[in-house]
Design an enzyme around this catalytic site. Structure first.
Site: not given
Length: 444
Positions: A100, A325
Site C-alpha cells: 500500500g 502498524d
C-alpha cells in the site's frame, strides 16, 4: 508478485529467547530512499535497504519509469535518477504486489508528471481503498480511474503543471501526506498539508535531506507542512536504520516469554515511530536503550529487552499514529498482561492489508483469549503472564503482521498455534523465521 501455495507453519512454545538479532532496514525509509534517489540528478547510494517484496516493488516501479537501480555485491544499492519532472511513461502496468505504501506514494509522484500509469496488486492490496489519496490528487489535476470502491486496478493520468493545493488531512495518514508532498515536488508554487494529528515524518526529513525547500510549522490547527515545487533534488548517501515495526515482534516476544533476554540492534527510534515502546513501558516492559546515536539524520539505538510482568493499561489514543502498524503485536502483549487492556483510536487498522481489528480479534479468540471488539480497537483480558491456551489454526488473511504477531502469541501457548500461511511475511521481513530459530536456540 502473487504468492505461491500457502506455507503453513506450526509454532510451539520452546522456552526463552536469548541472543542478538538484527532487523531489516526500515520499510518506510527504504521506500522513500528509492523514490527520492530516482528523482535526484546523479547517483545516490543506499545501505541497509530492506530487501522485502514491498520495497522491491517500489524499485521495479522506479526502474519502469526511467531510473537506473542496481544492487552491488557489497549490498549497497546505487540509484541514478532522472530528475524531478523526468519520470518516463512505463511500458506496462506497475505491479505493487502487497504494498500500500508503494501504491499511494507512487500515485503522488505520477500525479504531477505528464505520464499515465496503471497500478495493479495482489488480492489483499486490491481490496484496500485508495479514495483518501485519490481525492487530494484529483484536486491537483490528476485524472484517476479506479475500480469500484476506489480500489485497484487503477489508472492515473498525471497533469503538468499540476495545481498546488492546501489540504487538511481528514485522517492521520503518513501515506496520504507523503503522496501530496511528492506530487508537490513537480508542482509550481507551494503545496501545503495541514496535519491535525502528527504522523511519521520520514518524508519531511528525507525531502529536506535531498534538498527540497520544505518547512514544517506548528500551529493551533496542527503541523503545517509546505513544499515549494519544481524542486531540484541532490543525490545522497543513505544508511537505513533498522525497522521499528519489525523490531516490535521481538520486543513483545522477549517481554512475554519467561526467561527471555535479547538485544535488538540498530533500531530506528524516530519519535513518530516509538508509540509501541512507550505503550510497552507503561505496561511494565523492561526495554533498555543502549548506544543511542544518530544515523542519517534518524535517532538509532540497540534495544535490550528482558522478560517482565506486564500490567494492563488503557493505551493513550494520542500515541496511535506512532504505532499504527504495531497494534496487532500490542494486542498480543495485552493477552499476557494482568487485567484488561483497552487499545482504541486505531480506525486505520480496518483498511490495512487485512481488517487488522477483526482479524486479530478472531485469531486471539481462537487461541482462548477473551476479546471485545470495538470499531477502533480491542479490549483484551490478559492471563497475567500465564501461557494462553492456543491450539488454533490462524487465518492470516495474506497479512504479514498478522502472521508474525500470532507467531509471537504461539511462543507462550499451552498448545501449538499454526499460522495458515507465512508466505506474506516476505513482504517486510524475509528472515523473520530464521531469526526466530536462532533466538530459540540461543547463543552458540
Amino acid at each position: 508478485m502473487s504468492h505461491a501455495a500457502p506455507q503453513p507453519r506450526r509454532i510451539d512454545a520452546q522456552g526463552p529467547l536469548t541472543g542478538t538479532v538484527a532487523v531489516p532496514g526500515d520499510k518506510s525509509i527504504s521506500h522513500r530512499s528509492l523514490m527520492l534517489s530516482a528523482l535526484a540528478v546523479g547517483e545516490s547510494r543506499i545501505e541497509g535497504l530492506l530487501e522485502g517484496e514491498d520495497v522491491l516493488a517500489t524499485a521495479a516501479a522506479m526502474r519502469a519509469m526511467g531510473a537506473t537501480i542496481d544492487r552491488g555485491d557489497d549490498g549497497v544499492w546505487r540509484v541514478s535518477g532522472v530528475g524531478v519532472g523526468g519520470l518516463l511513461q512505463p511500458a506496462g502496468a506497475l505491479d505493487m504486489g502487497n504494498s500500500g505504501t508503494s501504491t499511494r506514494l507512487l500515485m503522488g509522484l505520477v500525479a504531477s508528471h505528464p505520464i499515465t500509469a496503471t497500478f495493479t496488486g495482489d488480492a489483499s492490496l486490491s481490496g484496500r481503498p485508495m479514495g483518501r489519496v485519490i481525492e487530494p490528487l484529483a484536486r491537483m489535476g490528476a485524472d484517476i480511474t479506479a475500480s469500484p470502491g476506489g480500489r485497484l486496478p487503477l489508472m492515473l493520468r498525471g497533469l503538468t503543471p499540476a495545481v498546488p493545493i492546501e489540504y487538511t488531512l481528514p485522517v492521520a495518514s503518513a501515506q496520504v501526506k507523503s503522496a501530496i508532498l511528492l506530487a508537490g515536488l513537480n508542482t509550481p508554487g507551494i503545496t501545503r498539508v495541514i496535519e491535525p494529528v502528527a504522523t511519521r515524518d520520514h518524508s519531511e526529513r528525507m525531502l529536506a535531506g535531498f534538498g527540497a525547500n520544505l518547512t514544517v510549522t506548528p500551529s493551533p490547527a496542527g503541523r503545517i507542512i509546505e513544499i515549494h515545487g519544481e524542486a531540484e533534488l541532490k543525490p545522497q548517501s543513505i544508511t537505513v536504520p533498522g525497522d521499528p515495526s519489525s523490531a516490535a515482534f521481538w520486543l513483545v516476544a522477549a517481554s512475554v516469554v519467561p526467561g527471555s533476554d535479547i538485544v535488538v540492534t540498530n533500531v530506528g527510534l524516530n519519535p513518530t515511530r516509538t508509540g509501541l515502546i512507550a505503550a510497552l513501558r507503561l505496561m511494565g516492559a523492561d526495554i533498555e536503550e543502549v548506544d543511542a546515536r544518530t544515523v542519517g539524520g534518524e535517532p538509532v539505538a540497540d534495544l535490550r529487552v528482558r522478560h517482565a510482568a506486564l500490567t494492563a493499561i488503557d493505551v493513550p489514543a494520542e500515541i496511535a499514529p506512532s504505532m499504527i502498524d504495531e497494534y496487532p503485536v500490542l494486542f498480543v502483549a495485552a493477552a499476557f498482561a494482568a487485567g484488561r487492556t483497552t487499545a482504541r483510536g486505531a480506525h486505520e487498522l480496518r483498511v490495512k492489508e487485512s481488517d487488522r481489528i477483526a482479524t486479530m480479534a478472531t485469531a486471539l479468540a481462537a487461541c482462548g483469549v477473551q476479546v471485545e471488539e470495538h470499531e477502533d480497537g480491542l479490549s483484551i483480558d490478559g492471563t497475567g503472564g500465564d501461557a494462553i491456551p492456543g491450539g488454533a489454526t490462524i487465518a492470516s488473511k495474506l497479512d504479514h503482521r498478522i502472521a508474525m504477531s500470532m507467531t509471537v502469541a504461539g511462543l507462550h501457548a499451552v498448545r501449538p498455534v499454526t499460522i495458515d500461511d507465512i508466505g506474506p511475511v516476505a513482504t517486510s521481513y524475509p528472515g523473520f523465521y530464521a531469526s526466530l530459530d536462532r533466538l530459540i536456540a540461543g547463543p552458540a
